[in-house]
Design a protein around this motif. Sequence first.
Motif: not given
Lengths: 232, 74
Positions: A159, A168, B35, B39-41, B43-46, B49, B52-54
């Motif tokens: 991470i 990305k 969460s 979250c440290r990620l 800026h990668f998740c739209t 996403d 979909k994830t949840y």
Amino acid sequence: MNISSSDLKQVIVFQRATDEELQLILKNSIVRMVEENGFFFFQGDSANYLYVLVRGRAKLLQASPQGQQVSLRIIHPWQMFGALGAVRQEATYPATAQALEESSALAIESGFLRALVEKNPRISFDLMTLMTTYIQEMQARYRELATERVEQRVANALIRLAGQSGLKSSKEAGIELSFSRQDVAEMTGTTLYTISRLLSEWERQGYIETGRERITILKPHDLVRIAENLEK
Amino acid sequence: MSIMNKDLEVLDVTVSDLLKSTPSTVSFFISQHTSCVGCRLAHFCTLHDVIKTYELDEEKFLKELAKYMVQNKQ
């Protein structure tokens, strides 16, 4: 502080002791009060007394030869600690007991309890119950240290790498990292073998995809979940 | 622009961009029990996403999100 024999019944090891025995225990013990951050005993001292915490909270610490300290457990009222001397005559305390707040404990002579344990099989059986509970706890912690912690460490490293240099990817929600397994092993203080086993497992679960000098995070959320110990 | 196009665009916004541009959406993510905040990620998740994830309901998600966006304007 007045401690009655019925108070002592709350101690696992004494739950089936007779009233006479409990009275004897009280007669052969003294109450010791320790202020916050004070010590009941130090690692390496002769284990002449075993303790039952009566009030407050204490922790057991073990120091490595390099001076690094590990907290072994927190002791709550009516829990026994430092009982090694009741089983082994020449024992020294394997850990230091420090009071986390102002605390009182009943200090019982180890030799006295050793004699009592030899006479009363119920007390020795309950002492074994306590010891096996501790062993199981330690086994669980050992397993966590050996497995789960590495998992968290590696997830955290990925991470961190993603945040610093991840790209990305074209794949949905994917993040590309240009690092080899060896790089990750060195960053996490683990072995290449451990990293390979872990990354293969994550690949099998569909969390990541690995290639030569390349790791793609396919399910960022699952890595965060592992790293942060989240449930979902 | 049709509503559908607009929704598609919103779904392509990353979580961190949304949180930065509209801080009131912090409460939105908390209300969705994700969460994402902190979250440290992020800026990668739209948002897509996240849905979909949840395994969230897209329509409900957008409707709820709109409420928090409106709140912010007041």
